[in-house]
Design a protein around this motif. Structure first.
Motif, PDB file in Angstrom:
ATOM      1  N   LEU A 377       0.230  -1.278  -0.039  1.00 47.85           N
ATOM      2  CA  LEU A 377       0.239  -0.223  -0.016  1.00 47.85           C
ATOM      3  C   LEU A 377       0.878   1.046  -0.433  1.00 47.85           C
ATOM      4  O   LEU A 377       0.446   3.003  -0.610  1.00 47.85           O
ATOM      5  CB  LEU A 377      -1.173  -0.047   1.248  1.00 47.85           C
ATOM      6  N   LEU A 378       1.881   1.066   0.517  1.00 42.94           N
ATOM      7  CA  LEU A 378       3.531   2.778   0.400  1.00 42.94           C
ATOM      8  C   LEU A 378       3.199   2.646  -0.610  1.00 42.94           C
ATOM      9  O   LEU A 378       3.699   3.930  -1.182  1.00 42.94           O
ATOM     10  CB  LEU A 378       3.820   2.719   1.444  1.00 42.94           C
ATOM     11  N   ASN A 379       3.782   1.459  -1.605  1.00 46.63           N
ATOM     12  CA  ASN A 379       3.817   1.881  -2.384  1.00 46.63           C
ATOM     13  C   ASN A 379       3.147   2.235  -3.679  1.00 46.63           C
ATOM     14  O   ASN A 379       3.516   2.732  -5.061  1.00 46.63           O
ATOM     15  CB  ASN A 379       5.010   0.893  -3.374  1.00 46.63           C
ATOM     16  N   ALA A 380       1.770   1.550  -3.580  1.00 45.15           N
ATOM     17  CA  ALA A 380       0.834   2.320  -4.584  1.00 45.15           C
ATOM     18  C   ALA A 380       0.494   3.182  -4.213  1.00 45.15           C
ATOM     19  O   ALA A 380       0.068   4.186  -5.287  1.00 45.15           O
ATOM     20  CB  ALA A 380      -0.508   1.135  -3.718  1.00 45.15           C
ATOM     21  N   PHE A 381       0.674   4.001  -2.933  1.00 44.36           N
ATOM     22  CA  PHE A 381       0.140   5.805  -2.636  1.00 44.36           C
ATOM     23  C   PHE A 381       1.004   6.285  -2.995  1.00 44.36           C
ATOM     24  O   PHE A 381       0.961   7.499  -2.401  1.00 44.36           O
ATOM     25  CB  PHE A 381      -0.579   6.044  -1.431  1.00 44.36           C
ATOM     26  N   GLY A 382       2.454   5.713  -3.357  1.00 43.13           N
ATOM     27  CA  GLY A 382       4.007   6.762  -3.483  1.00 43.13           C
ATOM     28  C   GLY A 382       4.364   7.399  -1.947  1.00 43.13           C
ATOM     29  O   GLY A 382       4.973   8.254  -1.969  1.00 43.13           O
ATOM     30  N   ILE A 383       4.398   6.398  -0.438  1.00 45.58           N
ATOM     31  CA  ILE A 383       5.139   7.488   0.168  1.00 45.58           C
ATOM     32  C   ILE A 383       6.135   6.193   0.234  1.00 45.58           C
ATOM     33  O   ILE A 383       6.127   5.132   0.192  1.00 45.58           O
ATOM     34  CB  ILE A 383       3.938   6.321   1.196  1.00 45.58           C
ATOM     35  N   SER A 384       7.396   7.230   0.818  1.00 48.04           N
ATOM     36  CA  SER A 384       8.649   6.820   1.215  1.00 48.04           C
ATOM     37  C   SER A 384       8.255   5.692   2.163  1.00 48.04           C
ATOM     38  O   SER A 384       7.269   6.244   3.254  1.00 48.04           O
ATOM     39  CB  SER A 384       9.490   7.735   1.113  1.00 48.04           C
ATOM     40  N   SER A 385       9.752   4.748   2.362  1.00 48.07           N
ATOM     41  CA  SER A 385       9.344   4.001   4.174  1.00 48.07           C
ATOM     42  C   SER A 385      10.710   5.169   4.616  1.00 48.07           C
ATOM     43  O   SER A 385      11.572   4.856   3.916  1.00 48.07           O
ATOM     44  CB  SER A 385      10.767   2.939   3.071  1.00 48.07           C
ATOM     45  N   ASN A 386       9.894   6.661   5.293  1.00 50.57           N
ATOM     46  CA  ASN A 386      10.977   7.120   5.898  1.00 50.57           C
ATOM     47  C   ASN A 386      10.430   6.841   7.376  1.00 50.57           C
ATOM     48  O   ASN A 386      10.117   6.154   8.367  1.00 50.57           O
ATOM     49  CB  ASN A 386      10.600   8.778   6.235  1.00 50.57           C
ATOM     50  N   ILE A 387      11.120   7.603   8.655  1.00 53.58           N
ATOM     51  CA  ILE A 387      11.133   7.462  10.153  1.00 53.58           C
ATOM     52  C   ILE A 387       9.679   7.874  10.893  1.00 53.58           C
ATOM     53  O   ILE A 387       9.173   6.785  11.562  1.00 53.58           O
ATOM     54  CB  ILE A 387      12.387   8.755  10.573  1.00 53.58           C
ATOM     55  N   MET A 388       9.067   8.660   9.915  1.00 57.61           N
ATOM     56  CA  MET A 388       7.241   8.162  10.388  1.00 57.61           C
ATOM     57  C   MET A 388       6.531   7.324   9.728  1.00 57.61           C
ATOM     58  O   MET A 388       5.890   6.754  10.220  1.00 57.61           O
ATOM     59  CB  MET A 388       6.947   9.887   9.652  1.00 57.61           C
TER      60      MET A 388
END
Length: 457
Positions: A377-388
């Motif tokens: 889901l993170l990749n589908a919505f374009g959200i990076s793997s960050n500290i938050m």
């Protein structure tokens, strides 16, 4: 609906296990291809319009450049608001779009409107779009270590060699140069001499511009060989500029050297770049393109820098002064260790709480599958793997196992109730033994009065 889903899952256990394995494999792939960054990009979805008109005051820039651009860019679709800033010789207009607007669609619309607004600007002024980066796009800063080389030569190497090499890296929007001197020929006119010779400033400018040009002739053939005629008229030294004729007076040409001083110098600077108080340096800022993987782009830039370094002059090398990859690796590594520790602790708590390894295993196995699926889901919505985003996953581990514990406890309770009911039914349906006396007086009297069924010992 939930009962039907549970019933379907129980009847098709192999299909459910196959689906879970597929989601886990897809999630592992998503973890490997996820965009990695230290901090989330919370900057606004904006397009920057930059206009340069050197030598003009901020008030003139505001009246002639910023105000016409702001008023014409306000009518664009999906625009939240437009901001403008004016300074000496430069104008900045920030067009803020809605968050869901595609950034490249927004740049196209701004560019279309600029084609119309350009007619409202003074002659020779051309507004340009800023790089397609964000406020957190500065991922790497570097300087050039060049002992014994002046700042002008270092800036020339940066602008005409290093910059062009690093801009070809995928994911890089711009290489912004800083520090040093940008070389230029400077002609300082003497007003008294201009008056003496009857010349004006536009005449001097026109003469220099006319003599700094290259023109082509034609092609002709001789002895079966084709020749192209051209003239090379670009100025290449201070002496050539000094010898440019302006006019002829009494059969004597009046040259640039007679009315002005020509020298090689640097462009007027608005500031300097000092490193650690040890003096000025020359370098560049790598600006990442919108939506790219910061960790991957930094790695590609470093590998490209190794290739570019082979063509640098003797003794010149790169010095990285800011590298976000270190912060990215430390942040991701810290959260990764936290995730592993929480998974171990939660697994132990679940096992101690239930004290049944089969039930605990059915709950613990949900943790890696759910975490891996969340990266899909993170990749589908374009959200990076960050500290938050990773911290949110760490906090959600306890919530992941809650439903499993509740479902397991509920299943055991229902099984216990059903087993007790089945036991009572079985006991009620079981016939009484023949040699055991009945405690029911009615049954005893009935048995004694019935000669067919009751026999005396």
């Amino acid at each position: 609906m939930i009962e039907q889903l549970i019933r379907f899952s129980l009847r098709n256990r192999f299909l459910v296990l196959l689906l879970a394995a597929g989601l886990f494999a897809w999630g592992v792939y998503s973890v490997q291809t996820s965009k990695i960054d230290a901090i989330p990009d919370l900057s606004e979805n904006q397009v920057i319009v930059f206009t340069e008109w050197m030598g003009r005051s901020p008030q003139l820039m505001e009246d002639q450049i910023t105000y016409p651009l702001v008023t014409n860019l306000q009518g664009l679709p999906q625009v939240k608001y437009v901001r403008g800033a004016s300074m000496f010789g430069m104008s900045f207009v920030y067009v803020i779009f809605n968050d869901e607007t595609d950034v490249y669609w927004a740049r196209e619309r701004v560019l279309e409107r600029l084609n119309y607004a350009a007619r409202l600007l003074p002659g020779g002024v051309n507004p340009t779009l800023g790089p397609d980066g964000t406020g957190v796009g500065h991922i790497l800063w570097y300087t050039l270590e060049a002992p014994g080389m002046d700042l002008g030569e270092q800036r020339a190497i940066q602008d005409w060699y290093v910059k062009f090499g690093l801009q070809n890296v995928p994911g890089v929007a711009e290489i912004a140069s800083f520090g040093g001197f940008q070389k230029q020929y400077q002609v300082t006119l003497d007003p008294n001499k201009l008056t003496y010779y009857g010349l004006s400033v536009p005449q001097v400018i026109g003469a220099i511009r006319t003599n700094n040009n290259e023109a082509g002739g034609r092609k002709f053939e001789m002895s079966g060989i084709g020749y192209i005629i051209k003239t090379t008229g670009y100025l290449q030294s201070v002496e050539q500029i000094q010898n440019i004729p302006l006019k002829t007076q009494n059969a004597v040409p009046v040259r640039i050297a007679d009315v002005a001083t020509v020298q090689m110098t640097g462009e007027t600077r608005l500031g300097i770049f000092d490193q650690n108080g040890e003096g000025e340096v020359v370098g560049g800022i790598v600006v990442m393109r919108y939506g790219e993987n910061a960790d991957e782009v930094i790695g590609n830039v470093k590998r490209k820098m190794d290739e570019v370094a082979k063509g640098l002059p003797q003794g010149v090398k790169f010095n990285i002064v800011y590298d976000r990859s270190g912060l990215i690796q430390e942040s991701v590594s810290s959260i990764k260790h936290t995730l592993i520790e929480e998974m171990i602790v939660v697994s132990l708590v679940v096992f101690i709480f239930l004290f049944h390894w089969r039930s605990a295993l059915s709950i613990i196995i949900q943790i890696p599958i759910t975490i891996a699926t969340s990266f899909i889901l993170l990749n589908a919505f374009g959200i990076s793997s960050n500290i938050m985003s990773l911290t949110g996953l760490a906090l959600a581990i306890g919530v992941i196992v809650d439903n499993g514990i509740i479902m397991a406890e509920n299943a055991y309770k229902n099984l216990a109730i059903r087993q007790a009911e089945l036991g009572r039914l079985a006991k009620a349906a079981r016939p009484e033994p023949s040699g055991r006396a009945s405690n029911n007086p009615h049954e005893a009297s009935k048995m004694s009065s019935d000669p067919l069924t009751h026999q005396k010992p």
